[in-house]
Write a protein that holds these residues in place. Structure first.
Motif, PDB file in Angstrom:
ATOM      1  N   ALA A   1       0.826  -1.208   0.000  1.00  0.00           N
ATOM      2  CA  ALA A   1       0.000   0.000   0.000  1.00  0.00           C
ATOM      3  C   ALA A   1       0.862   1.260   0.000  1.00  0.00           C
ATOM      4  CB  ALA A   1      -0.926  -0.003   1.215  1.00  0.00           C
ATOM      5  N   VAL A   2       1.902   1.271   0.823  1.00  0.00           N
ATOM      6  CA  VAL A   2       2.783   2.437   0.883  1.00  0.00           C
ATOM      7  C   VAL A   2       3.499   2.629  -0.449  1.00  0.00           C
ATOM      8  CG1 VAL A   2       4.863   3.388   1.961  1.00  0.00           C
ATOM      9  CG2 VAL A   2       3.087   2.358   3.385  1.00  0.00           C
ATOM     10  N   GLY A   3       3.933   1.529  -1.058  1.00  0.00           N
ATOM     11  CA  GLY A   3       4.583   1.625  -2.366  1.00  0.00           C
ATOM     12  C   GLY A   3       3.664   2.224  -3.414  1.00  0.00           C
ATOM     13  N   ARG A   4       2.400   1.808  -3.381  1.00  0.00           N
ATOM     14  CA  ARG A   4       1.422   2.364  -4.326  1.00  0.00           C
ATOM     15  C   ARG A   4       1.206   3.851  -4.065  1.00  0.00           C
ATOM     16  NH1 ARG A   4      -3.868   3.310  -3.599  1.00  0.00           N
ATOM     17  NH2 ARG A   4      -3.949   2.063  -1.695  1.00  0.00           N
ATOM     18  N   ILE A   5       1.072   4.223  -2.804  1.00  0.00           N
ATOM     19  CA  ILE A   5       0.830   5.625  -2.447  1.00  0.00           C
ATOM     20  C   ILE A   5       2.012   6.498  -2.859  1.00  0.00           C
ATOM     21  CG2 ILE A   5       0.649   7.195  -0.477  1.00  0.00           C
ATOM     22  CD1 ILE A   5      -1.091   5.007   0.861  1.00  0.00           C
ATOM     23  N   LYS A   6       3.224   5.993  -2.656  1.00  0.00           N
ATOM     24  CA  LYS A   6       4.411   6.791  -2.939  1.00  0.00           C
ATOM     25  C   LYS A   6       4.620   7.028  -4.437  1.00  0.00           C
ATOM     26  CE  LYS A   6       7.349   6.437   1.129  1.00  0.00           C
ATOM     27  NZ  LYS A   6       7.698   7.873   1.120  1.00  0.00           N
ATOM     28  N   GLN A   7       3.916   6.309  -5.269  1.00  0.00           N
ATOM     29  CA  GLN A   7       3.978   6.595  -6.700  1.00  0.00           C
ATOM     30  C   GLN A   7       3.343   7.946  -7.020  1.00  0.00           C
ATOM     31  OE1 GLN A   7       2.179   3.305  -8.777  1.00  0.00           O
ATOM     32  NE2 GLN A   7       3.689   1.822  -8.042  1.00  0.00           N
ATOM     33  N   THR A   8       2.453   8.382  -6.138  1.00  0.00           N
ATOM     34  CA  THR A   8       1.744   9.654  -6.332  1.00  0.00           C
ATOM     35  C   THR A   8       2.124  10.691  -5.283  1.00  0.00           C
ATOM     36  OG1 THR A   8      -0.145   8.434  -7.220  1.00  0.00           O
ATOM     37  CG2 THR A   8      -0.549  10.705  -6.552  1.00  0.00           C
ATOM     38  N   CYS A   9       2.384  10.228  -4.070  1.00  0.00           N
ATOM     39  CA  CYS A   9       2.562  11.116  -2.922  1.00  0.00           C
ATOM     40  C   CYS A   9       4.032  11.460  -2.701  1.00  0.00           C
ATOM     41  CB  CYS A   9       1.995  10.432  -1.674  1.00  0.00           C
ATOM     42  SG  CYS A   9       2.202  11.376  -0.162  1.00  0.00           S
ATOM     43  N   LYS A  10       4.335  12.753  -2.635  1.00  0.00           N
ATOM     44  CA  LYS A  10       5.704  13.194  -2.378  1.00  0.00           C
ATOM     45  C   LYS A  10       5.967  13.414  -0.885  1.00  0.00           C
ATOM     46  CE  LYS A  10       6.178  15.443  -6.897  1.00  0.00           C
ATOM     47  NZ  LYS A  10       6.461  16.727  -7.611  1.00  0.00           N
ATOM     48  N   LEU A  11       4.907  13.354  -0.080  1.00  0.00           N
ATOM     49  CA  LEU A  11       5.061  13.540   1.359  1.00  0.00           C
ATOM     50  C   LEU A  11       5.570  12.264   2.018  1.00  0.00           C
ATOM     51  CD1 LEU A  11       1.629  15.290   2.108  1.00  0.00           C
ATOM     52  CD2 LEU A  11       3.876  16.404   1.999  1.00  0.00           C
TER      53      LEU A  11
END
Length: 268
Positions: A196-206
């Motif tokens: 989930a974190v890997g997926r989020i970090k594809q979009t999220c710079k925070l």
């Protein structure tokens, strides 16, 4: 650079994740809570999440609900919570403090008055659980102007279509709720969280901090390997609830934070 940005930059430089420690303001009383909060950095907390006591904390499980009830019974108020932050900030200018809670007390105090008081006290960020992105504009504008981050929540049900709305206007870090349900309900699966974190970090710079259900140093270490920070709350307020004296509450919380911090630091 804000205190939150500076702390995550420092953690990145050190090559490790951080520990976010949650306690409730006024639990078990304001004096003891102040001692607990003031000792968290020395015990190993990198950021502090401070709960604003509320009568109906709907996103929280029994442990955090009971901590709010203990705090309210001891006379905790929003104003006293801000006074606690100011007392901490007079001694510590570097550790970020994020207030977590619900919008009702803020609305009751008055939005502009709250933001002004929070800025003066030294608050760095806000997590307002019952304000979705579409509804937090009135709060976000004054907060951003005051240099206070609006920290948003993402969950296992936040899909690719929803995530941009969650990230729009967010700052400081993203709080990923590792399980569906209330705080402290179950332990997170580190492999599932990693995906989930890997997926989020594809979009999220925070930076992404992960919370809900982390209780042990081993669990904190597992999350620290896949996220930028691990958030622990229910386990800490349970230590307050189990203590028979204020001194014991302080000792128990700081002892657990120290063990959790050792777990997080072992995950480099």
């Amino acid at each position: 650079m804000s205190r939150i940005e500076a702390r995550f930059a420092q953690l990145k430089k050190e090559g490790r994740a951080g520990l976010v420690a949650f306690v409730t303001a006024g639990d078990p009383d304001m004096a003891t809570a102040a001692r607990i909060v003031e000792g968290l950095p020395a015990a190993g907390a990198d950021l502090i999440e401070l709960g604003m006591p509320f009568t109906d904390p709907m996103a929280d499980g029994p442990a955090v609900q009971l901590s709010s009830l203990r705090a309210l019974k001891s006379g905790a108020t929003l104003n006293k919570t801000l006074e606690l932050v100011a007392r901490f900030r007079a001694k510590d200018q570097t550790t970020p403090i994020v207030l977590m809670g619900y919008y009702n007390p803020i609305h009751n105090k008055g939005l502009e008055a709250f933001i002004a008081a929070a800025k003066q006290a030294g608050v760095d960020g806000l997590i307002i659980v019952d304000l979705p992105p579409e509804e937090d504009g009135a709060l976000r504008g004054p907060a951003v102007k005051a240099g206070i981050d609006i920290i948003r929540l993402a969950t296992p049900t936040t899909d690719a279509a929803r995530l941009p709305a969650v990230l729009e206007g967010a700052s400081g870090f993203l709080y990923y709720v590792s399980i569906t349900g209330i705080t402290g309900a179950a332990a997170p699966d580190a492999d599932v969280v990693a995906k989930a974190v890997g997926r989020i970090k594809q979009t999220c710079k925070l930076p992404v901090a992960v919370g809900f259900g982390i209780r042990t140093p081993e669990q904190a270490a597992a999350i620290a390997r896949v996220a930028d920070a691990a958030v622990v709350g229910s386990a800490l307020v349970n230590e307050v609830g189990a203590a028979k004296t204020p001194d014991e509450a302080v000792t128990r919380v700081h002892g657990l934070v120290q063990r959790l911090a050792e777990g997080v630091r072992s995950a480099r």
